[in-house]
Design an enzyme around this catalytic site. Structure first.
Site, mmCIF file in Angstrom:
data_model
loop_
_atom_site.group_PDB
_atom_site.id
_atom_site.type_symbol
_atom_site.label_atom_id
_atom_site.label_comp_id
_atom_site.label_asym_id
_atom_site.label_seq_id
_atom_site.Cartn_x
_atom_site.Cartn_y
_atom_site.Cartn_z
ATOM 1 N N CYS A 1 21.686 -0.272 -38.724
ATOM 2 C CA CYS A 1 22.018 -1.658 -38.392
ATOM 3 C C CYS A 1 22.704 -2.333 -39.586
ATOM 4 O O CYS A 1 22.527 -1.920 -40.745
ATOM 5 C CB CYS A 1 20.756 -2.443 -38.061
ATOM 6 S SG CYS A 1 20.088 -2.117 -36.423
ATOM 7 N N ASN B 1 27.085 -2.383 -39.219
ATOM 8 C CA ASN B 1 26.416 -1.261 -38.556
ATOM 9 C C ASN B 1 27.269 -0.006 -38.659
ATOM 10 O O ASN B 1 28.500 -0.048 -38.698
ATOM 11 C CB ASN B 1 26.016 -1.581 -37.112
ATOM 12 C CG ASN B 1 27.131 -2.090 -36.238
ATOM 13 O OD1 ASN B 1 28.128 -2.641 -36.710
ATOM 14 N ND2 ASN B 1 26.989 -1.916 -34.945
ATOM 15 N N GLU C 1 21.987 -5.166 -40.892
ATOM 16 C CA GLU C 1 21.011 -5.752 -41.816
ATOM 17 C C GLU C 1 20.520 -4.700 -42.808
ATOM 18 O O GLU C 1 20.324 -4.988 -43.998
ATOM 19 C CB GLU C 1 19.817 -6.327 -41.041
ATOM 20 C CG GLU C 1 20.159 -7.500 -40.136
ATOM 21 C CD GLU C 1 20.583 -7.079 -38.733
ATOM 22 O OE1 GLU C 1 21.118 -5.961 -38.556
ATOM 23 O OE2 GLU C 1 20.388 -7.872 -37.813
#
Ligand code: THU
Length: 136
Positions: free
Chosen positions: A57, A46, A59
């Site tokens: 984020c 992040n 991901e």
């Protein structure tokens, strides 16, 4: 429970990049490691911003690394964060994953002081909307 070699490699990649997270505001560092169709691991952390909504984020960062690396499909993803509760992808990231992963892809969410939670993307994002809904 002992991890498979793949999950151990993904865990280690997520933890290695989590150490590089830029999270001065939440102090909640997250790492994500994607196993892609090409057999490579792409990771991300992040990246927060003083203008809070502009933060990324882990991901999303890992997906960016995968796309930059030339891969397109996620085979497996491992997310790590602090604490004992599983650090599950946020709602927005579940949809981001949906773009590049089949619904049966395994998502492992792990607060590193606790036990990993193993789920499919479909469990995390039921009744989802995806690219195949749009006309070609
Ligand atoms: N965060 C992630 O990077 N991934 C998740 O799955 C959950 C939350 C980040 C966003 C923000 O930088 C911090 O964790 C606190 O919400």
């Amino acid at each position: 429970m002992s991890k498979t070699q793949t999950d151990q490699a993904l865990f280690e990649a997520a933890e290695a990049i989590r150490a590089k997270a830029y999270a001065p505001y939440s102090r909640f560092s997250v790492g994500a490691a994607i196993l892609a169709e090409d057999g490579k691991i792409y990771s991300g952390c992040n990246i927060e911003n003083a203008a809070y909504p502009q933060g990324n984020c882990a991901e999303a960062s890992a997906i960016a690394a995968m796309i930059a690396g030339g891969a397109r499909r996620i085979t497996r993803i491992y997310v790590t964060g602090p604490g004992t509760a599983p650090v599950t992808p946020c709602g927005g990231c579940r949809q981001r994953l949906r773009e590049f992963a089949n619904l049966d892809v395994t998502v492992i969410s792990h607060g590193v002081d606790g036990e990993p939670l193993v789920q499919t993307l479909e469990q995390l994002l039921p009744h989802s909307f995806g690219p195949e809904y749009l006309p070609k």
